[in-house]
Design an enzyme around this catalytic site. Structure first.
Site, PDB file in Angstrom:
ATOM      1  N   ASP A  94     -41.212  21.034  26.045  1.00 29.51           N
ATOM      2  CA  ASP A  94     -41.800  19.933  25.271  1.00 29.51           C
ATOM      3  C   ASP A  94     -40.660  19.315  24.466  1.00 29.51           C
ATOM      4  O   ASP A  94     -40.220  19.861  23.462  1.00 29.51           O
ATOM      5  CB  ASP A  94     -42.897  20.494  24.361  1.00 29.51           C
ATOM      6  CG  ASP A  94     -43.417  19.461  23.369  1.00 29.51           C
ATOM      7  OD1 ASP A  94     -42.867  18.342  23.311  1.00 29.51           O
ATOM      8  OD2 ASP A  94     -44.366  19.787  22.630  1.00 29.51           O
TER       9      ASP A  94
ATOM     10  N   CYS B 172     -50.210  19.238  13.184  1.00 26.06           N
ATOM     11  CA  CYS B 172     -50.658  19.705  14.517  1.00 26.06           C
ATOM     12  C   CYS B 172     -49.969  20.999  14.901  1.00 26.06           C
ATOM     13  O   CYS B 172     -49.662  21.227  16.082  1.00 26.06           O
ATOM     14  CB  CYS B 172     -50.429  18.657  15.602  1.00 26.06           C
ATOM     15  SG  CYS B 172     -51.353  17.161  15.348  1.00 26.06           S
TER      16      CYS B 172
ATOM     17  N   LYS C  73     -41.963   8.245  19.792  1.00 22.09           N
ATOM     18  CA  LYS C  73     -41.111   8.997  18.869  1.00 22.09           C
ATOM     19  C   LYS C  73     -39.648   8.651  19.068  1.00 22.09           C
ATOM     20  O   LYS C  73     -38.770   9.131  18.345  1.00 22.09           O
ATOM     21  CB  LYS C  73     -41.331  10.498  19.059  1.00 22.09           C
ATOM     22  CG  LYS C  73     -42.754  10.916  18.685  1.00 22.09           C
ATOM     23  CD  LYS C  73     -42.906  12.406  18.680  1.00 22.09           C
ATOM     24  CE  LYS C  73     -44.352  12.831  18.731  1.00 22.09           C
ATOM     25  NZ  LYS C  73     -45.016  12.802  17.419  1.00 22.09           N
TER      26      LYS C  73
ATOM     27  N   GLN D 211     -39.752  16.068  20.262  1.00 21.94           N
ATOM     28  CA  GLN D 211     -38.933  15.925  19.041  1.00 21.94           C
ATOM     29  C   GLN D 211     -37.443  16.008  19.342  1.00 21.94           C
ATOM     30  O   GLN D 211     -36.623  15.933  18.415  1.00 21.94           O
ATOM     31  CB  GLN D 211     -39.301  17.010  18.021  1.00 21.94           C
ATOM     32  CG  GLN D 211     -40.714  16.906  17.499  1.00 21.94           C
ATOM     33  CD  GLN D 211     -40.967  15.646  16.679  1.00 21.94           C
ATOM     34  OE1 GLN D 211     -40.031  14.983  16.208  1.00 21.94           O
ATOM     35  NE2 GLN D 211     -42.228  15.285  16.519  1.00 21.94           N
TER      36      GLN D 211
ATOM     37  N   HIS E 174     -46.486  22.784  18.984  1.00 27.76           N
ATOM     38  CA  HIS E 174     -47.441  21.744  18.623  1.00 27.76           C
ATOM     39  C   HIS E 174     -48.752  22.030  19.364  1.00 27.76           C
ATOM     40  O   HIS E 174     -48.724  22.588  20.456  1.00 27.76           O
ATOM     41  CB  HIS E 174     -46.850  20.409  19.087  1.00 27.76           C
ATOM     42  CG  HIS E 174     -47.607  19.186  18.686  1.00 27.76           C
ATOM     43  ND1 HIS E 174     -48.737  18.769  19.348  1.00 27.76           N
ATOM     44  CD2 HIS E 174     -47.385  18.269  17.713  1.00 27.76           C
ATOM     45  CE1 HIS E 174     -49.173  17.646  18.789  1.00 27.76           C
ATOM     46  NE2 HIS E 174     -48.381  17.320  17.801  1.00 27.76           N
TER      47      HIS E 174
END
Ligand SMILES: Cc1ncc(COP(=O)(O)O)c(C=O)c1O
Lengths: 405, 159
Positions: free
Chosen positions: A198, A362, A224, A201, A121
C-alpha cells in the site's frame, strides 16, 4: 531553488480561513493540486473529451491518447516494466479490494493466512477481513514497537508457507513510519506468498521503483500526490494480472460478448470495466509530470528537513507527546496534548487558519496500541515551509493557553 | 487587542468557562450499577465514546444519571451537564429539552416549539452553532439519552 518556491503553484494555498492565511498541514489526507493539474483537467474537458477506445472520430482518438498517455506516465513514474501492468482505479482502496476479490478470493482456502501489520490503514485491513470471512482464512497481524516501527523479527517469524499474501503499507499514514520494504520483500520471497504494498503515503514523498522492490502489487491514490480525487493505480506484475479473473464486468473489459460466452479483453482493460475517469487520469498524468520535474529525491530531502523541524518544535510544547517516533519517517507527525482532546485542538487550530487532521486517521488499531482515542496529525507536502510550522506552534500555544486551568 | 488575544476571545464563545469546567471535572462521572436504562453514544468522526446510565422510577422520573467514557471537551461537558440537568426530571420533559437544544443549535431562528421550557445552563452550548462540525459533540449525550429511554440496544450515533 528552495522548495518553498513551489507554493505559488498551488492556488488553494493562497486564501484566508477565518481571517488568517491558510496553513495546510493535512496533505496525508488529501494534497492540494497545482495549477498544472487543475488546468490539464479543464483543458481536457474543454477540448478533447469523448469516450475512450470506442470511436473512430477525432475527439475519441484524442481522449484515448490522453488517457493512455497518462498510463504511460504512471508506468514510468513507478518504473513498471509495461504500461499494461498499470490499472486505473478510483484510489488505493479500490486497488486493494480488486486484489482481494480477484487475486486472493479465488485461491484462498480455510487454513490459509493473510499477513498484515499493526500499522495498516483500514483500507488495508477490511478488504482482507472480508475475504477471510468468506473463505475461513486467517488474518495475521505483525506487531509494532513503542516508536511505531514494525518489529521486523516478529514479522519474519510470522512468514511461512501458509501465508498466501503479505499486504503491507510502505509508509504509515497515522505515524509516518517508513517500513524497510525492500528488505521485507526479500524475506517474504523465501516463501510462496504474493506481496501487495500500500503505497498511498509513499508516492508523494519518495521515488518508488516497483521492479527494484519486486512486489507483486503496488497500490496508490492520485489525490495524495497532487492529482484529482477518484483516481488511483493498481500496479500488478503482468503474469499475476494475467492469471486473475476480471473483477467487475461491463464495457471496455471485453473483446466479444454473446449470451453464451464472453471473451475478456487484454490487460489492463480486463480490469477497467465501464467508462473510466478519463479527465482524472489526465490530471494524474499531469501530477506525475509535476513531481517528476521537481524530482522525488529533492522532495524527500526537503521534507525530511522540514519534518525534523516540525517534530523538534512540537516537542518544545509542555504536555505534548509525540506519537510515532520511528527512526525512518516521512511527512507525518502525530501528537497528543495533556488535557486537550485532539478534536478540540483541531477546532482551535482551524479557527486560526491551521488545517490539521484529528481523530483515528482510519487506523484505529494504531490508536489502540498507543491507548489514545485519536491523535492530532500534522502532515507535510513539498509546498509547506518553516513558516507553516511556526504558525502551527503559535496556534497550539493559544490552545494550551485557552485550556490552561 | 493583538491577533492572538482576539483569537482567544473568539474561541471563548465556544469554550465558555462553564464548558471547560465540566470538561476538566466531569460531574457524575462513574458507572451506575443499578441503572434501569443505559446507552452508548459514539461519534465516529472524532472517536468520542460515552456511556450514559439512568435510573428512572415508576413515575417516569429520572432519579439519577451518570456517565463514563472519553470524548472531546464539548461532548464531555455536554454529558456532564446533562446528568445534572435531567436529575429529578420527568423523562418526557428531558426528551423535550433535547429537541429544544437541537433546535437552538441547528435552527435558532425557527419558532420555538417547547416555548415554556428554558435551556438555562445549556445555553452555554450556543457558541457551537458557529462550528457545524461540533454540533454532534454537543448533542451526543442527548442522543444517548434518547436511545436509552427508548430501550434501543444499538449505540446512539450522531451520524
Ligand atoms: C496508507 C493508506 N492506505 C490507503 C488509503 C486509502 O486511500 P483512498 O481513500 O484514496 O482510497 C490511505 C488514505 O487515506 C492511506 O493513507
Amino acid at each position: 531553488m528552495s522548495m518553498t518556491d513551489y507554493r505559488k503553484d498551488f492556488p488553494a494555498l493562497h486564501q484566508e480561513i477565518q481571517g488568517h492565511p491558510l496553513v495546510y498541514l493535512d496533505s496525508a489526507a488529501s494534497a492540494q493540486a497545482p495549477s498544472v493539474v487543475i488546468d490539464a483537467v479543464a483543458e481536457y474537458q474543454r477540448c478533447d473529451h469523448a469516450n475512450v477506445h470506442r470511436g473512430v472520430h477525432t475527439l475519441s482518438h484524442r481522449a484515448t491518447e490522453a488517457f493512455e498517455g497518462a498510463r504511460e506516465k504512471v508506468r514510468s513514474f513507478i518504473n513498471a516494466a509495461k504500461s499494461s501492468e498499470i490499472i486505473f482505479t478510483r484510489g488505493t482502496t479500490e486497488a486493494i479490494n480488486l486484489v482481494a476479490q480477484s487475486y486472493l478470493r479465488p485461491i484462498l482456502k480455510s487454513g490459509d493466512q493473510i499477513l498484515i501489520t499493526h500499522l495498516e490503514h483500514h483500507s488495508n485491513i477490511v478488504p482482507w477481513q472480508l475475504v477471510c470471512e468468506l473463505t475461513g482464512a486467517e488474518l495475521v497481524v505483525a506487531p509494532i514497537n513503542d516508536q511505531g516501527e514494525l518489529k521486523l523479527d516478529a514479522l519474519y517469524e510470522l512468514m511461512n508457507d501458509k501465508v498466501r499474501l503479505l499486504a503491507i503499507g510502505h509508509v504509515s499514514n497515522a505515524l509516518g513510519s517508513i517500513n524497510p520494504i525492500q528488505d521485507i520483500i526479500a524475506e517474504a520471497r523465501k516463501f510462496n506468498m504474493a506481496i501487495l504494498v500500500d503505497g498511498a503515503q509513499a508516492v508523494p514523498h519518495m521515488s518508488v521503483d516497483v521492479q527494484a522492490l519486486d512486489c507483486d502489487f503496488y497500490a496508490f491514490s492520485g489525490h495524495k500526490m497532487f492529482g484529482p480525487t477518484g483516481t488511483g493505480v493498481l500496479y500488478g506484475k503482468h503474469a499475476r494480472l494475467e492469471a486473475m479473473p476480471p473483477w467487475q464486468g461491463g464495457g471496455d473489459m471485453i473483446l466479444e460478448v454473446s449470451f453464451t460466452r464472453t471473451v475478456y479483453n487484454d490487460l489492463p482493460y480486463k480490469f477497467e470495466a465501464g467508462t473510466p475517469n478519463i479527465s482524472g487520469a489526465v490530471g494524474l498524468g499531469a501530477a506525475v509530470d509535476y513531481i517528476t520535474a521537481i524530482g522525488a529525491e529533492n522532495i524527500a530531502r526537503y521534507e525530511n528537513q522540514l519534518l525534523s523541524y516540525l517534530s523538534e518544535q512540537l516537542a518544545t510544547i509542555d504536555g505534548l507527546q509525540l506519537i510515532g517516533t520511528a527512526a525512518n519517517k516521512a511527512s507525518v507527525q502525530s501528537f497528543v496534548i495533556d488535557g486537550i482532546h485532539p478534536h478540540d485542538l483541531g477546532t482551535i487550530l482551524d479557527h486560526q487558519g491551521v488545517a490539521i487532521r484529528t481523530g483515528h486517521h482510519c487506523a484505529m488499531p494504531v490508536m489502540d496500541f498507543f491507548a489514545v482515542p485519536g491523535t492530532a496529525r500534522a502532515s507535510l507536502a513539498l509546498y509547506n515551509n518553516r513558516d507553516d510550522v511556526d504558525k502551527l506552534i503559535a496556534a497550539i500555544r493559544i490552545a494550551t493557553e485557552l485550556f490552561a486551568e | 487587542m493583538s491577533d492572538a488575544n482576539l483569537d482567544i476571545e473568539n474561541l471563548r464563545e465556544l469554550y465558555r468557562e462553564l464548558i471547560l469546567d465540566h470538561a476538566r471535572n466531569p460531574r457524575n462521572f462513574e458507572r451506575m450499577a443499578d441503572a434501569t436504562h443505559s446507552a452508548e453514544g459514539i461519534n465516529p468522526l472524532c472517536g468520542d465514546k460515552l456511556k450514559l446510565y439512568f435510573r428512572i422510577n415508576a413515575a417516569n422520573i429520572i432519579d439519577d444519571a451518570k456517565f463514563e467514557g472519553s470524548g472531546c471537551a464539548i461532548s464531555t461537558a455536554s454529558a456532564s451537564m446533562l446528568t445534572e440537568f435531567v436529575h429529578g426530571m420527568d423523562m418526557n420533559t428531558a426528551l423535550q429539552y433535547f429537541e429544544l437544544l437541537q433546535q437552538r443549535l441547528t435552527a435558532p431562528d425557527s419558532p420555538v416549539e417547547h416555548a415554556p421550557l428554558d435551556l438555562g445552563k445549556l445555553r452555554a452550548f450556543e457558541g457551537v452553532r458557529e462550528y457545524p462540525s461540533r454540533i454532534k459533540c454537543a448533542t451526543l449525550a442527548w442522543h444517548a439519552l434518547r436511545s436509552a429511554v427508548q430501550c434501543d440496544d444499538h449505540p446512539a450515533s450522531t451520524e
